[in-house]
Design a protein around this motif. Structure first.
Motif, mmCIF file in Angstrom:
data_model
loop_
_atom_site.group_PDB
_atom_site.id
_atom_site.type_symbol
_atom_site.label_atom_id
_atom_site.label_comp_id
_atom_site.label_asym_id
_atom_site.label_seq_id
_atom_site.Cartn_x
_atom_site.Cartn_y
_atom_site.Cartn_z
ATOM 1 N N THR A 106 74.228 17.250 33.111
ATOM 2 C CA THR A 106 75.310 16.439 33.239
ATOM 3 C C THR A 106 74.949 15.140 33.360
ATOM 4 O O THR A 106 73.544 14.898 33.929
ATOM 5 C CB THR A 106 75.817 16.855 34.967
ATOM 6 N N TYR B 93 70.687 29.810 30.075
ATOM 7 C CA TYR B 93 71.494 28.600 29.789
ATOM 8 C C TYR B 93 71.035 27.655 30.828
ATOM 9 O O TYR B 93 71.022 28.090 32.212
ATOM 10 C CB TYR B 93 73.087 29.108 30.072
ATOM 11 N N PHE B 94 71.176 26.377 30.619
ATOM 12 C CA PHE B 94 71.023 25.489 31.440
ATOM 13 C C PHE B 94 72.156 24.222 31.335
ATOM 14 O O PHE B 94 72.811 24.035 30.274
ATOM 15 C CB PHE B 94 69.689 24.416 31.377
ATOM 16 N N GLN B 95 72.820 23.559 32.342
ATOM 17 C CA GLN B 95 73.896 22.762 32.108
ATOM 18 C C GLN B 95 73.178 21.171 32.474
ATOM 19 O O GLN B 95 72.327 21.155 33.296
ATOM 20 C CB GLN B 95 74.685 22.953 33.412
ATOM 21 N N HIS C 31 76.209 22.295 28.010
ATOM 22 C CA HIS C 31 75.407 23.677 28.150
ATOM 23 C C HIS C 31 74.360 23.868 27.146
ATOM 24 O O HIS C 31 75.018 23.665 26.022
ATOM 25 C CB HIS C 31 76.239 24.949 28.569
ATOM 26 N N GLU D 154 70.568 21.776 35.310
ATOM 27 C CA GLU D 154 70.499 22.767 36.390
ATOM 28 C C GLU D 154 70.681 24.171 35.750
ATOM 29 O O GLU D 154 71.161 24.222 34.452
ATOM 30 C CB GLU D 154 71.952 22.572 37.089
ATOM 31 N N TYR D 155 69.837 24.944 36.290
ATOM 32 C CA TYR D 155 69.816 26.524 35.683
ATOM 33 C C TYR D 155 71.446 27.092 35.610
ATOM 34 O O TYR D 155 72.107 26.757 36.766
ATOM 35 C CB TYR D 155 69.022 27.442 36.435
ATOM 36 N N TYR D 156 71.970 27.391 34.766
ATOM 37 C CA TYR D 156 73.288 28.175 34.790
ATOM 38 C C TYR D 156 73.498 29.705 34.692
ATOM 39 O O TYR D 156 73.972 29.980 35.484
ATOM 40 C CB TYR D 156 74.022 27.389 33.417
ATOM 41 N N ASP D 157 72.824 30.430 33.700
ATOM 42 C CA ASP D 157 72.802 31.683 33.642
ATOM 43 C C ASP D 157 71.641 32.193 32.764
ATOM 44 O O ASP D 157 71.318 31.580 32.247
ATOM 45 C CB ASP D 157 74.119 31.955 33.289
#
Length: 121
Positions: free
Chosen positions: A71, A67-69, A84, A116-119
């Motif tokens: 914004t 997952y990436f965010q 996401h 951004e990398y999220y999970d």
């Protein structure tokens, strides 16, 4: 390994255009970890945005889901919205297409974006 990867990923902020091009997320050694390519922010259903592109996994890890965010900001650096994206079954060295949406905000209101990398798992 997951905790180390989280620490190594850099925050990425870029100016936005209708065709945003390529974004690279690097680790602290300057290695290209993830490459987002062919990024496009396109108006969708009047006031929403469709985000399309490809991601390449340059790590040694195989991901069932990552997952990436994303914004988005206005020209005064205020956050307008975020979303996401999830890419499934992204193995080491693989490139895959992805699709995401931001509701109620057309891309004409964005000045820049951050990925951004999220999970992952």
């Amino acid at each position: 390994m997951k905790k180390i990867l989280l620490i190594l990923l850099a925050l990425v902020v870029f100016s936005i255009s209708a065709n945003a091009g390529q974004v690279t997320i690097k680790n602290s050694n300057g290695d290209n970890i993830y490459i987002f390519d062919k990024l496009v922010f396109k108006e969708f259903w009047g006031s929403s945005t469709k985000i399309m592109g490809e991601i390449t996994n340059n790590t040694e890890n195989n991901y069932k889901s990552i997952y990436f965010q994303i914004t988005v900001y206005d020209d005064k650096d205020n956050i307008i919205d975020m979303t996401h994206i999830c890419i499934q079954n992204l193995n080491s060295g693989m490139t895959k297409s992805f699709l995401g949406y931001i509701n109620d905000t057309p891309p004409s209101q964005y000045s820049k974006y951050k990925i951004e990398y999220y999970d992952s798992f």
